[in-house]
Each structure stands twice: as structure tokens, then as C-alpha cells.
Design a protein around this motif. Sequence first.
Motif, PDB file in Angstrom:
ATOM      1  N   TRP A   1       0.817  -1.216   0.000  1.00 37.92           N
ATOM      2  CA  TRP A   1       0.000   0.000   0.000  1.00 37.92           C
ATOM      3  C   TRP A   1       0.854   1.271   0.000  1.00 37.92           C
ATOM      4  CZ3 TRP A   1      -4.320   1.285  -1.792  1.00 37.92           C
ATOM      5  CH2 TRP A   1      -4.919   2.504  -1.441  1.00 37.92           C
ATOM      6  N   GLN A   2       2.034   1.217   0.614  1.00 33.57           N
ATOM      7  CA  GLN A   2       2.901   2.401   0.650  1.00 33.57           C
ATOM      8  C   GLN A   2       3.250   2.885  -0.759  1.00 33.57           C
ATOM      9  OE1 GLN A   2       2.928  -0.454   2.621  1.00 33.57           O
ATOM     10  NE2 GLN A   2       5.142  -0.640   2.872  1.00 33.57           N
ATOM     11  N   CYS A   3       3.208   1.963  -1.723  1.00 34.55           N
ATOM     12  CA  CYS A   3       3.549   2.333  -3.108  1.00 34.55           C
ATOM     13  C   CYS A   3       2.460   3.168  -3.763  1.00 34.55           C
ATOM     14  CB  CYS A   3       3.814   1.084  -3.945  1.00 34.55           C
ATOM     15  SG  CYS A   3       5.272   0.191  -3.407  1.00 34.55           S
ATOM     16  N   TYR A   4       1.339   3.368  -3.054  1.00 34.39           N
ATOM     17  CA  TYR A   4       0.256   4.176  -3.610  1.00 34.39           C
ATOM     18  C   TYR A   4       0.019   5.458  -2.813  1.00 34.39           C
ATOM     19  CZ  TYR A   4      -0.968   0.062  -6.378  1.00 34.39           C
ATOM     20  OH  TYR A   4      -0.957  -0.977  -7.255  1.00 34.39           O
ATOM     21  N   ARG A   5       0.896   5.732  -1.848  1.00 34.34           N
ATOM     22  CA  ARG A   5       0.680   6.946  -1.035  1.00 34.34           C
ATOM     23  C   ARG A   5       0.705   8.188  -1.901  1.00 34.34           C
ATOM     24  NH1 ARG A   5       4.120   5.491   3.782  1.00 34.34           N
ATOM     25  NH2 ARG A   5       2.661   4.310   5.060  1.00 34.34           N
ATOM     26  N   ARG A   6      -0.144   9.134  -1.563  1.00 42.06           N
ATOM     27  CA  ARG A   6      -0.284  10.321  -2.418  1.00 42.06           C
ATOM     28  C   ARG A   6       0.860  11.303  -2.277  1.00 42.06           C
ATOM     29  NH1 ARG A   6      -6.776  11.694  -3.054  1.00 42.06           N
ATOM     30  NH2 ARG A   6      -6.952  10.352  -4.840  1.00 42.06           N
ATOM     31  N   PHE A   7       1.297  11.574  -1.089  1.00 43.51           N
ATOM     32  CA  PHE A   7       2.227  12.697  -0.929  1.00 43.51           C
ATOM     33  C   PHE A   7       3.624  12.284  -0.478  1.00 43.51           C
ATOM     34  CE2 PHE A   7      -2.089  14.367  -0.296  1.00 43.51           C
ATOM     35  CZ  PHE A   7      -2.121  15.204  -1.398  1.00 43.51           C
ATOM     36  N   GLN A   8       3.914  10.988  -0.583  1.00 43.60           N
ATOM     37  CA  GLN A   8       5.214  10.559  -0.097  1.00 43.60           C
ATOM     38  C   GLN A   8       5.650   9.389  -0.960  1.00 43.60           C
ATOM     39  OE1 GLN A   8       4.797   9.076   3.862  1.00 43.60           O
ATOM     40  NE2 GLN A   8       6.897   8.398   3.973  1.00 43.60           N
ATOM     41  N   LYS A   9       6.808   9.521  -1.595  1.00 40.65           N
ATOM     42  CA  LYS A   9       7.218   8.439  -2.481  1.00 40.65           C
ATOM     43  C   LYS A   9       7.910   7.337  -1.686  1.00 40.65           C
ATOM     44  CE  LYS A   9       9.425   7.022  -6.639  1.00 40.65           C
ATOM     45  NZ  LYS A   9      10.706   6.950  -7.282  1.00 40.65           N
ATOM     46  N   ASN A  10       7.398   6.146  -1.858  1.00 36.87           N
ATOM     47  CA  ASN A  10       7.990   4.996  -1.199  1.00 36.87           C
ATOM     48  C   ASN A  10       8.998   4.361  -2.137  1.00 36.87           C
ATOM     49  OD1 ASN A  10       7.812   2.839   0.934  1.00 36.87           O
ATOM     50  ND2 ASN A  10       7.313   1.646  -0.875  1.00 36.87           N
ATOM     51  N   GLU A  11      10.124   3.902  -1.599  1.00 33.28           N
ATOM     52  CA  GLU A  11      11.093   3.212  -2.449  1.00 33.28           C
ATOM     53  C   GLU A  11      10.685   1.751  -2.598  1.00 33.28           C
ATOM     54  OE1 GLU A  11      13.408   4.644  -4.228  1.00 33.28           O
ATOM     55  OE2 GLU A  11      12.736   6.528  -3.338  1.00 33.28           O
ATOM     56  N   LEU A  12      10.993   1.188  -3.731  1.00 31.21           N
ATOM     57  CA  LEU A  12      10.782  -0.248  -3.943  1.00 31.21           C
ATOM     58  C   LEU A  12      12.011  -0.753  -4.678  1.00 31.21           C
ATOM     59  CD1 LEU A  12       8.559  -2.569  -3.760  1.00 31.21           C
ATOM     60  CD2 LEU A  12       8.181  -2.095  -6.175  1.00 31.21           C
ATOM     61  N   THR A  13      12.631  -1.802  -4.166  1.00 32.06           N
ATOM     62  CA  THR A  13      13.864  -2.302  -4.775  1.00 32.06           C
ATOM     63  C   THR A  13      13.613  -3.636  -5.467  1.00 32.06           C
ATOM     64  OG1 THR A  13      14.480  -3.563  -2.821  1.00 32.06           O
ATOM     65  CG2 THR A  13      15.222  -1.252  -2.910  1.00 32.06           C
ATOM     66  N   ALA A  14      14.565  -4.007  -6.324  1.00 31.03           N
ATOM     67  CA  ALA A  14      14.486  -5.310  -6.987  1.00 31.03           C
ATOM     68  C   ALA A  14      14.497  -6.433  -5.946  1.00 31.03           C
ATOM     69  CB  ALA A  14      15.651  -5.460  -7.965  1.00 31.03           C
ATOM     70  N   GLY A  15      15.251  -6.226  -4.854  1.00 33.85           N
ATOM     71  CA  GLY A  15      15.310  -7.236  -3.794  1.00 33.85           C
ATOM     72  C   GLY A  15      13.942  -7.442  -3.151  1.00 33.85           C
ATOM     73  N   GLN A  16      13.219  -6.359  -2.942  1.00 31.01           N
ATOM     74  CA  GLN A  16      11.872  -6.493  -2.353  1.00 31.01           C
ATOM     75  C   GLN A  16      10.924  -7.216  -3.309  1.00 31.01           C
ATOM     76  OE1 GLN A  16      11.965  -2.186  -1.445  1.00 31.01           O
ATOM     77  NE2 GLN A  16      10.794  -2.725   0.364  1.00 31.01           N
ATOM     78  N   ILE A  17      11.099  -6.961  -4.602  1.00 32.07           N
ATOM     79  CA  ILE A  17      10.252  -7.662  -5.579  1.00 32.07           C
ATOM     80  C   ILE A  17      10.576  -9.161  -5.551  1.00 32.07           C
ATOM     81  CG2 ILE A  17       9.616  -7.856  -8.019  1.00 32.07           C
ATOM     82  CD1 ILE A  17      10.304  -4.862  -8.300  1.00 32.07           C
ATOM     83  N   THR A  18      11.858  -9.487  -5.433  1.00 30.24           N
ATOM     84  CA  THR A  18      12.241 -10.906  -5.344  1.00 30.24           C
ATOM     85  C   THR A  18      11.617 -11.545  -4.106  1.00 30.24           C
ATOM     86  OG1 THR A  18      14.319 -10.405  -6.461  1.00 30.24           O
ATOM     87  CG2 THR A  18      14.197 -12.517  -5.319  1.00 30.24           C
ATOM     88  N   GLU A  19      11.580 -10.804  -2.998  1.00 30.46           N
ATOM     89  CA  GLU A  19      10.940 -11.358  -1.785  1.00 30.46           C
ATOM     90  C   GLU A  19       9.459 -11.654  -2.031  1.00 30.46           C
ATOM     91  OE1 GLU A  19      11.569  -8.824   1.626  1.00 30.46           O
ATOM     92  OE2 GLU A  19      13.726  -8.853   1.229  1.00 30.46           O
ATOM     93  N   LEU A  20       8.809 -10.805  -2.833  1.00 27.89           N
ATOM     94  CA  LEU A  20       7.379 -10.993  -3.092  1.00 27.89           C
ATOM     95  C   LEU A  20       7.103 -12.059  -4.159  1.00 27.89           C
ATOM     96  CD1 LEU A  20       6.369  -7.216  -3.088  1.00 27.89           C
ATOM     97  CD2 LEU A  20       5.643  -8.903  -1.404  1.00 27.89           C
ATOM     98  N   LEU A  21       7.965 -12.095  -5.181  1.00 29.27           N
ATOM     99  CA  LEU A  21       7.666 -12.951  -6.338  1.00 29.27           C
ATOM    100  C   LEU A  21       8.596 -14.149  -6.487  1.00 29.27           C
ATOM    101  CD1 LEU A  21       7.119 -10.335  -9.228  1.00 29.27           C
ATOM    102  CD2 LEU A  21       5.387 -11.412  -7.805  1.00 29.27           C
TER     103      LEU A  21
END
Length: 265
Positions: free
Chosen positions: A147-167
Motif C-alpha cells: 500500500w505504501q507504493c500508492y501513497r499520495r504525498f510521499q514516495k515509497n522506495e521499492l527495490t528489486a530485492g523487495q520484488i524478489t521477496e514478493l515474487l
Amino acid sequence: MSDFKLTRYRIKVSDDLRGPQQPFSAILLSDLHNASYGEGNSVLLQAIRNEKPEAVFVAGDMLVATQEPQMDVALALMDELTKQYPVYYVEGNHEYKVRKYTEVYGGDGNRFFEAIQSFGVHLLKNSCERIDLQKMPITVWGLELPWQCYRRFQKNELTAGQITELLGAPDEERYNILLAHNPVYFEAYAAWGAELTLAGHLHGGVIRLPYFGGVVTPQFRLFPKYDRGIFKRRGKQLVVSAGLGSHSIPIRINNPPELVVLDIS
Ligand SMILES: [Fe+2]
């Protein structure tokens, strides 16, 4: 809704991977927000049928997360499409909200997902499916963004490592198509290993100016980088649909709704 534009992108598979025996088309749908083109979306359905696609990829936000979620049109469209095509679906922030906040939406999100799955939609929830289209080995992934990746006024970082953890890791010998609603994280998607990412979410930047492109997103961010179109990085590609509907800022200037066709060869 009155009309939409058909946008076509040519996707050439790199020589390192096996391409299709025959070129083929696939459809990208995004951000319909329960809009209808003609009775029962007949105009949209006919435009899709004209392309004779091998598959339909849905990058989320087909419904609208209002107090009483608007999803009847989206449901009817999924019902029709699955009669003819394999449909791969990842949620957007609107489906996420309706699914997650059961105290507000009374479980409508789960009912929506159960219904589309009963039609035969392949719902990808941090998961993948391996398919062959015209003998081309493809792995289709669906990333449920935090959900943090959809926040309106604050950019959340997302890394390739986090994507690997999810997928998990992408398939090395196959062509990896990643459905991810928010295109902002293209660098991470490319670094993770998606040959082609399909996204939407930003509605083309709502108002488009010559030279500058999209002005603002439905999340009120100015001059988004990946607003609509095709982008390349590290030999990987991102296609962003401007979407077929609207919400939050219910206008589009110099920015027609679009149906995206991918010509893959
Ligand atoms: Fe969205």
C-alpha cells in the motif's frame, strides 16, 4: 464514455530468448474505472475482437472504490472476455482498497475477485503462470504492490530485492511479463528482470502539454516520468496505458482514453 484511441506498440523479443513462431497480438487493459463504451461495452469488445489477441493482460483499477464500489461494468467485461481469451489480471489500488478494508466495503473486494475467477480470469497475486503463445515461452507475473507504493504525498522506495521477496526470481529461459499497476518503479522492475512490464495508474498525466507530456496524476503528483507510452531501460521495456476511464480528477485534456495493443514478434 464516448470514444477511445487504439495505441499499438511493437514488442520485439531479444535474440537471447525464444520469440514466437508467428507474430501475435495481445491486449493491455488498465484503469477502466467501470466505464462503458457502448451498451455492455460493445464498442470496446469489438475493438478487442478486431485484434484477434492471443491473450488479454489487465493491469488493474477496473472498478472504482467509492463507498458503494462501482464494479458491475468491470464484472460484465471480464465475463465476456473470458469466453474468448485467456485473461491475466493484477489488482490496482482501487481493487486493493475494496479488498482490504472490509469494514468499509463489506467484503465486496473478495466478492469481485471470486466472481472474476469463477469466469476464468487468471488472478495473479504475487504469483505467476507459465504459458506458451505461438510457441513462445512466457511467464506472466502479477505483483501486488504494498500500500505504501500508492501513497499520495510521499514516495515509497521499492527495490528489486523487495520484488524478489514478493515474487521470487524471474525465469531465466522464458520471457517474463510483469503486470504491476504503478509504473513509477520501472527501474526496480527492470532490475528484477522483467523483460516487459505492463502498467497504468497515472491516467496519462490527466492533462498533456506538448514537449512536457502529462501534467498531473490522479494522486496529484506533477509531471510524472512514466505517464503513457513505451519506455526502455537496461534492455527491458515498460508499456504504460493511459487507461480507459477516470476518477479523482474526472477530466482528460489532449489525453484520450486508450486501448493498448501489443504486437509481439
Ligand atoms: Fe490506479
